[in-house]
Write a protein that holds these residues in place. Structure first.
Motif, short mmCIF file in Angstrom:
data_model
loop_
_atom_site.label_atom_id
_atom_site.label_comp_id
_atom_site.label_asym_id
_atom_site.label_seq_id
_atom_site.Cartn_x
_atom_site.Cartn_y
_atom_site.Cartn_z
N ASP A 168 3.20 5.82 -7.15
CA ASP A 168 2.03 6.30 -7.88
C ASP A 168 1.55 5.30 -8.93
O ASP A 168 1.59 5.54 -10.12
CB ASP A 168 2.34 7.65 -8.54
CG ASP A 168 1.08 8.29 -9.12
OD1 ASP A 168 -0.01 8.07 -8.57
OD2 ASP A 168 1.19 8.99 -10.14
N PHE A 169 1.12 4.12 -8.42
CA PHE A 169 0.53 3.14 -9.32
C PHE A 169 -0.75 2.60 -8.72
O PHE A 169 -0.92 2.58 -7.52
CB PHE A 169 1.51 1.99 -9.65
CG PHE A 169 1.83 1.08 -8.50
CD1 PHE A 169 1.01 0.00 -8.18
CD2 PHE A 169 2.97 1.29 -7.75
CE1 PHE A 169 1.32 -0.84 -7.11
CE2 PHE A 169 3.29 0.45 -6.68
CZ PHE A 169 2.46 -0.62 -6.37
N ASP A 170 -1.63 2.18 -9.59
CA ASP A 170 -2.88 1.56 -9.18
C ASP A 170 -2.55 0.14 -8.71
O ASP A 170 -1.79 -0.57 -9.38
CB ASP A 170 -3.83 1.51 -10.39
CG ASP A 170 -5.19 0.98 -10.01
OD1 ASP A 170 -5.27 -0.19 -9.57
OD2 ASP A 170 -6.17 1.72 -10.17
N ASP A 217 0.84 -1.20 0.00
CA ASP A 217 0.00 0.00 0.00
C ASP A 217 0.87 1.26 0.00
O ASP A 217 0.62 2.20 -0.76
CB ASP A 217 -0.94 0.02 1.21
CG ASP A 217 -2.08 -0.96 1.10
OD1 ASP A 217 -2.36 -1.46 -0.03
OD2 ASP A 217 -2.72 -1.25 2.14
N SER A 245 2.54 1.61 -3.39
CA SER A 245 1.66 2.09 -4.46
C SER A 245 1.49 3.61 -4.38
O SER A 245 1.42 4.27 -5.41
CB SER A 245 0.30 1.39 -4.42
OG SER A 245 -0.49 1.83 -3.34
N GLU A 246 1.48 4.15 -3.18
CA GLU A 246 1.41 5.60 -3.03
C GLU A 246 2.72 6.26 -3.45
O GLU A 246 2.72 7.25 -4.18
CB GLU A 246 1.08 5.97 -1.59
CG GLU A 246 -0.35 5.66 -1.19
CD GLU A 246 -0.65 6.02 0.25
OE1 GLU A 246 0.02 6.93 0.79
OE2 GLU A 246 -1.56 5.41 0.83
N ALA A 298 -3.97 -2.49 -9.07
CA ALA A 298 -4.26 -3.47 -10.12
C ALA A 298 -3.03 -3.72 -11.01
O ALA A 298 -2.94 -4.75 -11.68
CB ALA A 298 -5.43 -3.01 -10.97
#
Length: 108
Positions: free
Chosen positions: A41-43, A34, A37-38, A45
């Motif tokens: 900067d990726f989704d 998590d 991803s922040e 998915a």
């Protein structure tokens, strides 16, 4: 550190492999992904797409990355291995195989 889409996929593939190495995804590893991803900067998915990437293609992308990004990858893989509070021997072996294949020299 900025990564383009191909680099993100390759980095995510490597990190996801480390996390899945012990065949159990723990809360610390979920939290690590998590935060990652922040930071990158990726989704989330995109992880599923990374899982479908061919290992040889991912290694080729990692090998072509500039040295600062390789060092970032090395740090992230280490953090991923430690995210669940225990480092499995298989995780260490996998990380060193990736480092070797991608031409990553650890800066200690």
């Amino acid at each position: 550190m900025e990564f383009n889409l191909l680099e993100k996929l390759a980095v995510l593939k490597a990190i996801d492999e480390v996390i899945q190495m012990d065949q159990e995804i723990k809360l610390g590893e979920v939290k690590f992904m998590d935060r990652l991803s922040e930071a990158m900067d990726f989704d989330p998915a995109l992880v599923l797409e990374a899982r479908r990437a061919e290992p040889a293609e991912a290694i080729a992308v990692l090998k072509a990355m500039p040295e600062p990004q390789k060092q970032t990858l090395a740090r992230l893989m280490n953090e991923a291995a430690n995210a669940d509070g225990e480092v499995d021997e298989r995780e260490i072996q996998f990380i060193y195989r990736v480092f070797n294949a991608a031409g990553i020299d650890l800066k200690i």
